[in-house]
Motif scaffolding. Structure first.
Motif, PDB file in Angstrom:
ATOM      1  N   PHE A 115       0.850  -1.191   0.000  1.00  0.00           N
ATOM      2  CA  PHE A 115       0.000   0.000   0.000  1.00  0.00           C
ATOM      3  C   PHE A 115       0.882   1.237   0.000  1.00  0.00           C
ATOM      4  O   PHE A 115       1.888   1.290   0.710  1.00  0.00           O
ATOM      5  CB  PHE A 115      -0.916   0.030   1.228  1.00  0.00           C
ATOM      6  CG  PHE A 115      -1.960  -1.043   1.244  1.00  0.00           C
ATOM      7  CD1 PHE A 115      -3.206  -0.833   0.684  1.00  0.00           C
ATOM      8  CD2 PHE A 115      -1.689  -2.282   1.820  1.00  0.00           C
ATOM      9  CE1 PHE A 115      -4.170  -1.828   0.690  1.00  0.00           C
ATOM     10  CE2 PHE A 115      -2.637  -3.281   1.831  1.00  0.00           C
ATOM     11  CZ  PHE A 115      -3.884  -3.060   1.261  1.00  0.00           C
ATOM     12  N   ALA A 162      -3.705   1.629   6.083  1.00  0.00           N
ATOM     13  CA  ALA A 162      -3.249   0.284   5.728  1.00  0.00           C
ATOM     14  C   ALA A 162      -2.649  -0.480   6.905  1.00  0.00           C
ATOM     15  O   ALA A 162      -2.964  -1.660   7.092  1.00  0.00           O
ATOM     16  CB  ALA A 162      -2.268   0.358   4.564  1.00  0.00           C
ATOM     17  N   HIS A 188      -9.676  -0.389  -3.124  1.00  0.00           N
ATOM     18  CA  HIS A 188      -8.596   0.575  -2.938  1.00  0.00           C
ATOM     19  C   HIS A 188      -8.142   1.146  -4.283  1.00  0.00           C
ATOM     20  O   HIS A 188      -8.366   0.553  -5.342  1.00  0.00           O
ATOM     21  CB  HIS A 188      -7.430  -0.083  -2.215  1.00  0.00           C
ATOM     22  CG  HIS A 188      -7.786  -0.546  -0.841  1.00  0.00           C
ATOM     23  ND1 HIS A 188      -8.017   0.324   0.204  1.00  0.00           N
ATOM     24  CD2 HIS A 188      -7.998  -1.791  -0.345  1.00  0.00           C
ATOM     25  CE1 HIS A 188      -8.337  -0.359   1.277  1.00  0.00           C
ATOM     26  NE2 HIS A 188      -8.334  -1.641   0.978  1.00  0.00           N
TER      27      HIS A 188
END
Length: 367
Positions: free
Chosen positions: A29, A120, A284
């Motif tokens: 992430f 995250a 996401h």
């Protein structure tokens, strides 16, 4: 099996999070806290317009943003002007607002953000309760320790990402992925879909049918991993290398078993042209939208600041200069907090515009 490891690397303007399992990168992430994607944010919003053709409604949120609320997630039976408590379930995409779902509880104006969703590190910690979490940021460590069980967060005295992990994250920003047995994947996102080409390259020469099958099977497994790590979503088409359509069908059962490891990925089948058709649910923001493909001026500037922090740690008290194109420097100056965070962590920084500086050659050096 050893518990997974969560590593959080913080640098000016950016937070990168990696989930490692037995040394293998399992999730990646890249977040920019000044403008979070907002997954899990809880808002008080106002239903601004019904959209029967889209089976939902538009909801006005604080700051002027508009999200979409499907009928299946609470829009059905609602009226225009109604106040709602809604949570963001999918990040905004291509100029479209985020996807929303109604959450229980009374709501009345004004428009406002009630609570932020987890980032995250917190999401991964919730998904993997036994994981150890390590970060190189004191501020991040303090925040995570306040939210997680005692003893689960370690503050490192060195960068959280080693060179191998830095290289792995850099590779996720590249359109080409080398395959271990030869050949490569070429990943090309478009506004409508993501195209992935399996290019056998020199590995195709002289190979028999069994070898081509093995090459494509391995490449498809690598493609599934890249799809997951890069958060690719929507329609995805994969073109296999050098196989008749009939033989491509034989690879579907094995690939479907691989695809089941990703609950958001669905194998649709083969198109009439023999392309493997996939669909992945978007939650996401895909990494290429965060970073740009090729990397945007902001991404190149934040990467330079990250290198600069390491240079400052190696030479305490040195006055550093960042030489970059005017576009990169303008992007950094416009991004909230990035340069201020660098100066707090690394000391003075002089910006030197160079119109001839090639992309990716931004340089941080001591004067």
């Amino acid at each position: 099996m050893a518990a997974p490891l969560i590593l959080v690397s913080c640098s000016p303007g950016e937070q990168r999070t990696a989930l490692l399992r037995e040394g293998q990168l399992e999730a990646a992430f890249i977040e920019r806290p000044a403008r979070p994607e907002g997954i899990g944010h809880l808002h008080v919003g106002r239903l601004s317009a019904r959209a029967p053709a889209m089976a939902g409604a538009f909801v006005l949120l604080a700051g002027g943003e508009t999200g979409f609320l499907p009928d299946s997630d609470g829009a059905k039976g609602r009226t225009e002007g109604e106040w709602l408590r809604v949570a963001v379930t999918r990040a905004a995409q291509g100029g479209k607002g985020p996807r929303l779902a109604v959450r229980a509880g009374p709501a009345e104006g004004p428009l406002r953000l009630l609570a932020r969703g987890p980032d995250a590190p917190l999401r991964l910690a919730a998904q993997h309760p036994g994981a150890e979490l390590r970060t190189d940021s004191p501020a991040c460590a303090a925040r995570l320790r306040a939210a997680l069980p005692a003893g689960g967060v370690t503050l490192l005295s060195r960068p959280a990402f080693d060179d191998a992990l830095e290289d792995a994250f850099a590779a996720l920003a590249a359109p080409e992925v080398p395959l271990p047995g030869g050949g490569r994947l070429i990943i090309h996102p478009t506004p409508a879909l993501v195209a992935i080409d399996i290019d056998a390259g020199g590995a195709a020469g002289g190979r028999n049918a069994a070898s081509h099958r093995a090459l494509n099977a391995a490449a498809l497994a690598a493609a599934a991993r890249q799809i997951r790590l890069r958060h690719l979503a929507g329609a995805i088409l994969v073109d296999m290398a050098g196989m008749p359509i009939g033989r491509r069908k034989d690879l579907l059962p094995g690939f479907e078993a691989v695809a089941r490891q990703d609950p958001m990925l669905r194998v649709v089948g083969l198109t009439g042209l023999g392309l493997l058709e996939l669909q992945r649910r978007r939650v996401h923001t895909p990494l290429h939208e965060v970073l740009g493909l090729p990397p945007s001026p902001l991404s190149r500037g934040l990467a330079a600041l990250r290198r600069g922090v390491r240079a400052a740690a190696a030479r305490p008290g040195a006055r550093l200069t960042l030489t970059a194109s005017p576009g990169v420097l303008a992007a950094l100056e416009a991004w909230p907090g990035a340069l201020e965070e660098f100066r707090q962590a690394g000391g003075p920084l002089h910006l030197r515009p160079d119109p001839l500086c090639p992309p990716g050659q931004e340089d941080v050096h001591a004067e």
